[in-house]
Design an enzyme around this catalytic site. Structure first.
Site, PDB file in Angstrom:
ATOM      1  N   LYS A 184       0.874  -1.190   0.000  1.00 54.45           N
ATOM      2  CA  LYS A 184       0.000   0.000   0.000  1.00 54.45           C
ATOM      3  C   LYS A 184       0.907   1.235   0.000  1.00 54.45           C
ATOM      4  O   LYS A 184       1.962   1.241   0.658  1.00 54.45           O
ATOM      5  CB  LYS A 184      -0.877  -0.019   1.260  1.00 54.45           C
ATOM      6  CG  LYS A 184      -1.668   1.267   1.526  1.00 54.45           C
ATOM      7  CD  LYS A 184      -2.736   1.519   0.496  1.00 54.45           C
ATOM      8  CE  LYS A 184      -3.396   2.905   0.665  1.00 54.45           C
ATOM      9  NZ  LYS A 184      -4.176   3.303  -0.504  1.00 54.45           N
ATOM     10  N   ASN A 238     -13.247   4.612  -5.187  1.00 56.60           N
ATOM     11  CA  ASN A 238     -12.694   4.646  -3.836  1.00 56.60           C
ATOM     12  C   ASN A 238     -12.245   6.054  -3.490  1.00 56.60           C
ATOM     13  O   ASN A 238     -11.865   6.836  -4.365  1.00 56.60           O
ATOM     14  CB  ASN A 238     -11.513   3.663  -3.691  1.00 56.60           C
ATOM     15  CG  ASN A 238     -10.181   4.285  -4.074  1.00 56.60           C
ATOM     16  OD1 ASN A 238      -9.523   4.937  -3.260  1.00 56.60           O
ATOM     17  ND2 ASN A 238      -9.792   4.123  -5.332  1.00 56.60           N
ATOM     18  N   GLY A 240      -8.148   7.573   0.919  1.00 55.44           N
ATOM     19  CA  GLY A 240      -7.419   8.665   1.571  1.00 55.44           C
ATOM     20  C   GLY A 240      -6.107   8.227   2.191  1.00 55.44           C
ATOM     21  O   GLY A 240      -5.693   8.722   3.238  1.00 55.44           O
ATOM     22  N   CYS A 249      -2.254   9.954  -6.445  1.00 52.83           N
ATOM     23  CA  CYS A 249      -3.394   9.654  -5.572  1.00 52.83           C
ATOM     24  C   CYS A 249      -4.449  10.752  -5.724  1.00 52.83           C
ATOM     25  O   CYS A 249      -4.157  11.925  -5.492  1.00 52.83           O
ATOM     26  CB  CYS A 249      -2.977   9.535  -4.114  1.00 52.83           C
ATOM     27  SG  CYS A 249      -4.438   9.314  -3.067  1.00 52.83           S
ATOM     28  N   LYS A 292       4.187   5.755 -10.354  1.00 53.46           N
ATOM     29  CA  LYS A 292       2.793   5.446 -10.692  1.00 53.46           C
ATOM     30  C   LYS A 292       2.133   6.723 -11.170  1.00 53.46           C
ATOM     31  O   LYS A 292       2.091   7.726 -10.444  1.00 53.46           O
ATOM     32  CB  LYS A 292       2.042   4.864  -9.505  1.00 53.46           C
ATOM     33  CG  LYS A 292       0.602   4.500  -9.878  1.00 53.46           C
ATOM     34  CD  LYS A 292       0.127   3.303  -9.142  1.00 53.46           C
ATOM     35  CE  LYS A 292      -1.287   2.910  -9.508  1.00 53.46           C
ATOM     36  NZ  LYS A 292      -1.768   1.826  -8.665  1.00 53.46           N
ATOM     37  N   ASN A 313      -3.172   4.981 -12.540  1.00 52.39           N
ATOM     38  CA  ASN A 313      -3.904   4.970 -11.267  1.00 52.39           C
ATOM     39  C   ASN A 313      -5.399   5.078 -11.603  1.00 52.39           C
ATOM     40  O   ASN A 313      -5.775   5.186 -12.774  1.00 52.39           O
ATOM     41  CB  ASN A 313      -3.456   6.171 -10.422  1.00 52.39           C
ATOM     42  CG  ASN A 313      -3.608   5.916  -8.923  1.00 52.39           C
ATOM     43  OD1 ASN A 313      -4.587   5.314  -8.486  1.00 52.39           O
ATOM     44  ND2 ASN A 313      -2.646   6.374  -8.138  1.00 52.39           N
ATOM     45  N   SER A 314      -6.239   5.067 -10.589  1.00 52.23           N
ATOM     46  CA  SER A 314      -7.671   5.227 -10.837  1.00 52.23           C
ATOM     47  C   SER A 314      -7.925   6.591 -11.498  1.00 52.23           C
ATOM     48  O   SER A 314      -7.113   7.513 -11.368  1.00 52.23           O
ATOM     49  CB  SER A 314      -8.441   5.123  -9.520  1.00 52.23           C
ATOM     50  OG  SER A 314      -7.985   6.106  -8.621  1.00 52.23           O
ATOM     51  N   GLY A 349      -6.475  -4.680  -9.690  1.00 51.67           N
ATOM     52  CA  GLY A 349      -6.997  -4.000  -8.504  1.00 51.67           C
ATOM     53  C   GLY A 349      -8.439  -4.381  -8.222  1.00 51.67           C
ATOM     54  O   GLY A 349      -8.710  -5.305  -7.442  1.00 51.67           O
TER      55      GLY A 349
HETATM   56  O1  RRO Z   1      -5.580   5.668  -0.748  1.00 52.51           O
HETATM   57  C1  RRO Z   1      -6.238   6.112  -1.715  1.00 52.51           C
HETATM   58  O2  RRO Z   1      -7.272   6.783  -1.584  1.00 52.51           O
HETATM   59  C2  RRO Z   1      -5.781   5.895  -3.106  1.00 52.51           C
HETATM   60  C3  RRO Z   1      -4.485   6.031  -3.537  1.00 52.51           C
HETATM   61 BR1  RRO Z   1      -3.065   6.367  -2.376  1.00 52.51          BR
HETATM   62  C4  RRO Z   1      -4.183   5.893  -4.916  1.00 52.51           C
HETATM   63  O3  RRO Z   1      -3.028   6.014  -5.377  1.00 52.51           O
HETATM   64  N1  RRO Z   1      -5.200   5.640  -5.756  1.00 52.51           N
HETATM   65  C5  RRO Z   1      -6.476   5.499  -5.341  1.00 52.51           C
HETATM   66  O4  RRO Z   1      -7.369   5.261  -6.163  1.00 52.51           O
HETATM   67  N2  RRO Z   1      -6.749   5.634  -4.006  1.00 52.51           N
END
Ligand code: RRO
Length: 337
Positions: A47, A73, A76, A148, A185, A214-215, A290
């Site tokens: 993580k 998601n 945070g 993020c 990333k 990433n998302s 994921g």
């Molecule tokens: O923890 C998150 O909310 C989060 C992170 Br660090 C990320 O890199 N990508 C994501 O979708 N959630």
């Protein structure tokens, strides 16, 4: 015989699948589970971590839909602090060598530590420590998370090209060990001019790997029956993952593998072996899963790897490099679709 072994940057992987940071990789139990031989992944990714422990965002922070194989998601960045993940890398390696655990861990899996400090200074502090101790702690690589979308009040570094360049300049001013895999990333890019700016920055530095993507940040999923958002933070905005983001992920994998010197790890929208095949065809040397792991658990790696081997067999491919980056373009006169 077909194989899914591959190489990303400086790391050899026995399997081309791996976990995406954030999914079932926060605690000691999570990480030990991913390390198990029966989980067919080539590497363990932690993580994303910060300097100190973080609880993460409040309220409902995750939602997924089985039917549409999508997720949103806003976790945070909940994590146990970077020192915990450094210790975990060491412990997992020791367990893998311990004969009494041989039935669980037959092979040593490489360990990639995902880093996402709350400031540039925090990132540098964490990286310095990892670079300094990576050998004694068996850390094979870093995935510096510049993307993020869920930290309230903070933009994604990958979209702020000045900050993006600055963090890389500061990172490579450190004594980056030759033996560590330095990865980033990235967030998804959409506009061609943004791609070019990202290529120009990345190509200035000896980065080994890029994880794309990433998302997709700041999407909104709603529940029309109750007329409300499905997650709580940021009035329901969060990172979108799963099937709906595959085409954006493929475009990013394709663009970054063609226009940078880095090996690309594909991530985004992979819920089947055919999705893995498409990512590799677009240039991914390995892929991260994921949303589908949240939906189906860690056994999904074995299932998808088995199906990928069957696709490869049917197409006459023996190894990943037989089709990696070999995407063709439909001829204009062909008008197939
Ligand atoms: O923890 C998150 O909310 C989060 C992170 Br660090 C990320 O890199 N990508 C994501 O979708 N959630």
């Amino acid at each position: 015989m077909e194989f899914t072994s591959t190489k990303i940057g400086k790391i050899h992987l026995n399997h081309c699948l791996m976990n995406a940071s954030g999914v079932k990789c926060k605690t000691e139990i999570d990480l030990s589970n991913i390390y198990k031989t029966k989980v067919r992944t080539g590497v363990v990714v932690s993580k994303s971590c910060t300097l100190e422990f973080r609880r993460g965002n409040e309220g409902t922070t995750y939602y997924h839909s089985k039917e549409s194989e999508m997720s949103i998601n806003s976790s945070g960045l909940p994590n146990l602090g970077y020192e915990f993940y450094m210790e975990m890398a060491k412990k997992l390696e020791q367990n893998a060598r311990d004969r009494k655990f041989r039935y669980l861990y037959e092979v040593k899996k490489p360990f990639i530590m995902s880093v996402s400090g709350m400031s540039q200074a925090d990132n540098i502090h964490i990286l310095e420590s990892v670079f300094d101790k990576h050998k004694s702690h068996s850390i094979d690589g870093v995935e510096l998370n510049l993307s993020c979308p869920n930290i309230i009040g903070k933009p994604q570094i990958g979209y702020d090209f000045e900050a993006f360049d600055e963090i890389l300049r500061k990172t490579f001013e450190l004594d980056v060990p030759k033996s560590i895999n330095m990865g980033l990333k990235l967030p998804p890019y959409f506009d061609i001019s943004h791609y070019s700016q990202a290529f120009d920055i990345i190509n200035k530095y000896p980065i080994d790997t890029l994880t794309c993507i990433n998302s997709i940040g700041n999407g909104l999923v709603i529940d029309p029956i109750n007329e409300c958002s499905v997650i709580s933070p940021k009035k329901g905005l969060g990172g979108i993952g799963g099937s709906p983001i595959k085409s954006v992920a493929l475009a990013n994998v394709f663009q970054f593998s063609k226009n940078t010197h880095c090996d690309v790890i594909g991530c985004g929208g992979i819920v089947s072996a055919m999705d893995v095949f498409e990512h590799i065809l677009c240039g991914a040397k390995a892929v991260q899963l994921g949303t589908i792991v949240m939906l189906e658990g860690l056994d999904v790696f074995k299932k998808i790897e088995r199906e990928l081997l069957s696709i490869m067999r049917n197409k006459g491919y023996k190894k990943i490099s037989d089709f990696c980056g070999k995407l063709k373009y439909v001829e204009p006169e062909f008008n197939k679709y």
